[in-house]
Design a protein around this motif. Structure first.
Motif, PDB file in Angstrom:
ATOM      1  N   PHE A  31       0.842  -1.198   0.000  1.00  0.00           N
ATOM      2  CA  PHE A  31       0.000   0.000   0.000  1.00  0.00           C
ATOM      3  C   PHE A  31       0.874   1.244   0.000  1.00  0.00           C
ATOM      4  O   PHE A  31       1.859   1.316   0.751  1.00  0.00           O
ATOM      5  N   HIS A  32       0.495   2.199  -0.855  1.00  0.00           N
ATOM      6  CA  HIS A  32       1.198   3.479  -0.969  1.00  0.00           C
ATOM      7  C   HIS A  32       0.359   4.514  -0.222  1.00  0.00           C
ATOM      8  O   HIS A  32      -0.808   4.738  -0.553  1.00  0.00           O
ATOM      9  N   ILE A  33       0.940   5.114   0.812  1.00  0.00           N
ATOM     10  CA  ILE A  33       0.190   6.053   1.656  1.00  0.00           C
ATOM     11  C   ILE A  33       0.708   7.470   1.430  1.00  0.00           C
ATOM     12  O   ILE A  33       1.853   7.797   1.780  1.00  0.00           O
ATOM     13  N   THR A  64       5.107   4.598   2.937  1.00  0.00           N
ATOM     14  CA  THR A  64       4.562   5.936   3.167  1.00  0.00           C
ATOM     15  C   THR A  64       5.319   6.965   2.329  1.00  0.00           C
ATOM     16  O   THR A  64       6.553   7.012   2.366  1.00  0.00           O
ATOM     17  N   HIS A  65       4.566   7.748   1.575  1.00  0.00           N
ATOM     18  CA  HIS A  65       5.152   8.779   0.706  1.00  0.00           C
ATOM     19  C   HIS A  65       4.919  10.129   1.359  1.00  0.00           C
ATOM     20  O   HIS A  65       3.809  10.657   1.336  1.00  0.00           O
ATOM     21  N   LEU A  66       5.978  10.677   1.964  1.00  0.00           N
ATOM     22  CA  LEU A  66       5.851  11.943   2.681  1.00  0.00           C
ATOM     23  C   LEU A  66       6.001  13.123   1.725  1.00  0.00           C
ATOM     24  O   LEU A  66       7.082  13.355   1.183  1.00  0.00           O
ATOM     25  N   VAL A 170       7.478   4.581  -9.788  1.00  0.00           N
ATOM     26  CA  VAL A 170       6.908   5.730 -10.502  1.00  0.00           C
ATOM     27  C   VAL A 170       5.512   5.974  -9.952  1.00  0.00           C
ATOM     28  O   VAL A 170       4.728   5.041  -9.764  1.00  0.00           O
ATOM     29  N   ASP A 171       5.222   7.253  -9.678  1.00  0.00           N
ATOM     30  CA  ASP A 171       3.978   7.635  -8.998  1.00  0.00           C
ATOM     31  C   ASP A 171       3.359   8.843  -9.689  1.00  0.00           C
ATOM     32  O   ASP A 171       4.014   9.873  -9.850  1.00  0.00           O
ATOM     33  N   GLY A 172       2.091   8.686 -10.088  1.00  0.00           N
ATOM     34  CA  GLY A 172       1.369   9.812 -10.683  1.00  0.00           C
ATOM     35  C   GLY A 172       1.101   9.611 -12.157  1.00  0.00           C
ATOM     36  O   GLY A 172       2.023   9.481 -12.957  1.00  0.00           O
TER      37      GLY A 172
HETATM   38 ZN    ZN Z   1       2.321   9.192  -3.820  1.00  0.00          ZN
END
Ligand code: ZN
Ligand code: DX5
Length: 211
Positions: A31-33, A64-66, A170-172
């Protein structure tokens, strides 16, 4: 095989437990938070208690993506809350190496993220990172269009991670169409919100992204 990470910012908060169980059953790898502070990005999402709650029911890792300023102030608490890996933004801190060392001293993993306008410079301290995250959109909101101009940067980051054994994420803006190309480059983790949650067909969407 490419890992698929649902970004739980799109999950139905009123049915969070059920959403988590369904995503796990559908084959999510982790899970990406997305943690947003209304300062580093123009949006506010979750804090420690959210991570703590997910930890109670999740059988897969929590990454966790801060997206917060001065992440060094909070990484420890996000780890104590149950994060298996914490990613911070290189733009948000003056002491990236100290954060990497701190997280490792807590025996957890650490990722370093790059906004679209930030060049990926393979500095030597990055060899210690467990994950490199290249944003495909300007962070803050889901459902944005992938910025194609990120592809050379993603390839450059891949060359680097091949030498260091770090994972490339890669995110987004990830969707079925561009996922094939990203897999071909060798991206290890694809994060997705819209492409998984919008039509609620979690299993079908996760398999399609995985290819
Ligand atoms: Zn993210
Ligand atoms: C963007 C967040 C992403 C976002 C992805 O600021 O970091 O994780 O939720 O959403 P999609 O996949 O819809 O672009």
């Amino acid at each position: 095989m490419t890992m698929i990470a649902p970004s739980v910012v799109c999950a139905d908060l009123l049915n969070l437990k059920q959403e988590i169980l369904l995503l796990q059953k559908a084959g999510a790898d982790l899970f990406h938070i997305d943690v947003m502070d209304g300062c580093f990005v123009n949006n506010i999402t979750f804090g420690f208690d959210y991570v703590k709650s997910l930890k109670k029911i999740s059988k897969i890792p929590l990454f966790t993506h801060l997206m917060i300023v001065k992440p060094e102030r909070y990484v420890e608490r996000f780890i104590k809350a149950g994060s298996d890996l914490v990613t911070f933004h290189i733009e948000a801190t003056g002491s990236p190496e100290a954060i990497i060392d701190r997280i490792h001293s807590l025996r957890k993993k650490v990722g370093v993220a790059y906004n679209p306008e930030t060049e990926f410079v393979p500095k030597s301290f990055l060899k210690k990172a467990d994950l490199i995250l290249i944003m495909g959109v300007h962070p803050g909101f889901s459902h944005q269009k992938f910025i194609e101009a990120m592809l050379p940067k993603i390839k450059k980051a891949k060359e680097f991670t091949l030498r260091t054994d770090a994972l490339l994420e890669v995110d987004g803006g990830v969707n079925r169409e561009n996922a094939a190309m990203l897999r071909e480059i060798g991206v290890d983790i694809l994060v997705a919100c819209g492409a998984i949650f919008d039509d609620k067909r979690y299993e079908e969407n996760i398999s399609a992204l995985r290819g």
